[in-house]
Design an enzyme around this catalytic site. Sequence first.
Site, mmCIF file in Angstrom:
data_model
loop_
_atom_site.group_PDB
_atom_site.id
_atom_site.type_symbol
_atom_site.label_atom_id
_atom_site.label_comp_id
_atom_site.label_asym_id
_atom_site.label_seq_id
_atom_site.Cartn_x
_atom_site.Cartn_y
_atom_site.Cartn_z
ATOM 1 C CD GLU A 35 -5.714 -9.577 -6.683
ATOM 2 O OE1 GLU A 35 -5.953 -9.160 -5.530
ATOM 3 O OE2 GLU A 35 -6.600 -9.740 -7.539
ATOM 4 C CG ASP B 237 -0.419 -8.301 -0.508
ATOM 5 O OD1 ASP B 237 -0.946 -9.361 -0.113
ATOM 6 O OD2 ASP B 237 -1.087 -7.263 -0.719
ATOM 7 C CG HIS C 15 -4.081 -10.454 -1.199
ATOM 8 N ND1 HIS C 15 -3.274 -9.436 -1.635
ATOM 9 C CD2 HIS C 15 -5.110 -10.513 -2.063
ATOM 10 C CE1 HIS C 15 -3.802 -8.899 -2.730
ATOM 11 N NE2 HIS C 15 -4.906 -9.544 -3.020
ATOM 12 C CG ASN D 256 -7.693 -13.423 -9.548
ATOM 13 O OD1 ASN D 256 -6.607 -13.988 -9.510
ATOM 14 N ND2 ASN D 256 -7.909 -12.232 -8.984
ATOM 15 C CD GLU E 236 -12.191 -11.034 -4.228
ATOM 16 O OE1 GLU E 236 -13.186 -10.427 -3.814
ATOM 17 O OE2 GLU E 236 -11.012 -10.669 -4.001
HETATM 18 C C1 XIL Z 1 -8.033 -3.522 -4.177
HETATM 19 C C2 XIL Z 1 -7.221 -2.292 -4.586
HETATM 20 O O1 XIL Z 1 -5.856 -2.588 -4.368
HETATM 21 C C3 XIL Z 1 -7.635 -1.088 -3.769
HETATM 22 O O2 XIL Z 1 -7.013 0.092 -4.261
HETATM 23 C C4 XIL Z 1 -9.152 -0.904 -3.820
HETATM 24 O O3 XIL Z 1 -9.524 0.132 -2.942
HETATM 25 C C5 XIL Z 1 -9.859 -2.184 -3.426
HETATM 26 O O4 XIL Z 1 -9.422 -3.249 -4.260
HETATM 27 N N1 XIL Z 1 -8.683 -8.558 -4.409
HETATM 28 C C6 XIL Z 1 -8.740 -8.070 -5.699
HETATM 29 C C7 XIL Z 1 -8.282 -6.685 -5.982
HETATM 30 O O5 XIL Z 1 -9.073 -8.818 -6.628
HETATM 31 O O6 XIL Z 1 -9.028 -6.076 -7.007
HETATM 32 C C8 XIL Z 1 -8.328 -5.826 -4.735
HETATM 33 O O7 XIL Z 1 -7.736 -4.574 -5.059
HETATM 34 C C9 XIL Z 1 -7.622 -6.502 -3.584
HETATM 35 C C10 XIL Z 1 -8.289 -7.802 -3.252
#
Ligand code: XIL
Length: 301
Positions: free
Chosen positions: A234, A236, A205, A168, A127
Site C-alpha cells: 500500500e 505512499d 504508508h 498485512n 492489521e
Molecule cells: C483505506 C481506503 O483507501 C479508503 O478509501 C477507505 O475509506 C479506508 O481504507 N490500510 C488498509 C487499507 O489496509 O484497506 C486502507 O484503505 C488504508 C490503510
Amino acid sequence: GTTLGASAAEQGRYFGTAVAAYKLSDSQYVGILNREFNMVTPENEMKWDATEPSQGQFSFSSADRIVNHAQANGMRVRGHALAWHSQQPGWAQNLSGSALRQAMVNHITQVATYYRGKIYAWDVVNEAFADSGGVRRDSNLQRTGDDWIEVAFRTARAADPGAKLCYNDYNTDNWTWAKTQAVYNMVKDFKARGVPIDCVGFQSHFNSGSPYPSNYRTTLQNFAALGVDVQITELDIEGSGTTQATTYGNVVKDCLAVSRCNGITVWGIRDSDSWRSSGTPLLFDGNGNKKPAYTAVLDAL
Ligand code: XIL
C-alpha cells in the site's frame, strides 16, 4: 521497460495499484492504469462491509468489476482483506464470541471460494497487531480468542489452495519497532507449526510519524529469511519533489535487493486518488502527469 509494470516484469516482479471500481469510468484513470500496472488491489470492494452487507448475503458486483477489468487487461489481483477489525458490516460489529468467530470463518470461506483461482495473493488478516507490539486489544476478532489469526489462514487455504496467503500490516517497516518484532515472531511461529502462511505485506504508508526507515531492506530480508515472500502492498510517501522521489527510488531498490520481494503496490494512481485527505503521496499528479517520484521508480526498476 518504459512503464512500471513492464520494467518490474523484467525484474521478475509486478507493479500494482489500488483501484476503486467507481473510477473505472474515468478515462484518464483507466488510461494510466492499463498502461502502467500489472497488478491491482481493490481499494475497498473486497472488504467485509462491501462483500457481506447482511449476514449470509454476499455482494460481489463492485469487486467483480475490478477483477473483470484486471483479467481483460492482463493484470493479476491481490485480494484485500478477508479478516480485519475495520470496515466490518454493522451486523458483524454487533457479534462477539463464537458467533463472530463462526461468521468470520464463513465469510472467509465464501469470499475465497467465490474468487478461487482468480487471486494471486490474499491479505487474509489485516492489521492484527498494536503499535506497542502485542496483539490488537481493540479488535473484536481478537476477543474471539488468540487463535483467530491461524484459524483465518487455515480457512483461506482450504477455500483457495492456489492463492498465496499473506499477513498485512503498517508500522512494520522499521526493524527496531516493537510491532515489527511481534509480527516477525508470529510468522516464525506459524512456519514452525505449519500454519499456512506464504507472504507478509508491508503497507508502507510513509509519513513524518512513520517515515521510510534506513533499515527497511533489513526488515524485508529478515522476514524473507523465515521462508515467506514479502510484498510492498500500500505504498505512499508524504512529501513532494526530489525528496519524495529519492525515497520512492530507495523503496524500489530495497525490494529489488531482496529476492523474495516479489512486487510493489502503490495505494492509488493520482494524488487526487489518495486516501489521504491532504498531501501529494503518489506517482501521478491530479492531472495524471508523471511526477519526479514516477521517474525515480522507473529508473530504479
Ligand atoms: C483505506 C481506503 O483507501 C479508503 O478509501 C477507505 O475509506 C479506508 O481504507 N490500510 C488498509 C487499507 O489496509 O484497506 C486502507 O484503505 C488504508 C490503510
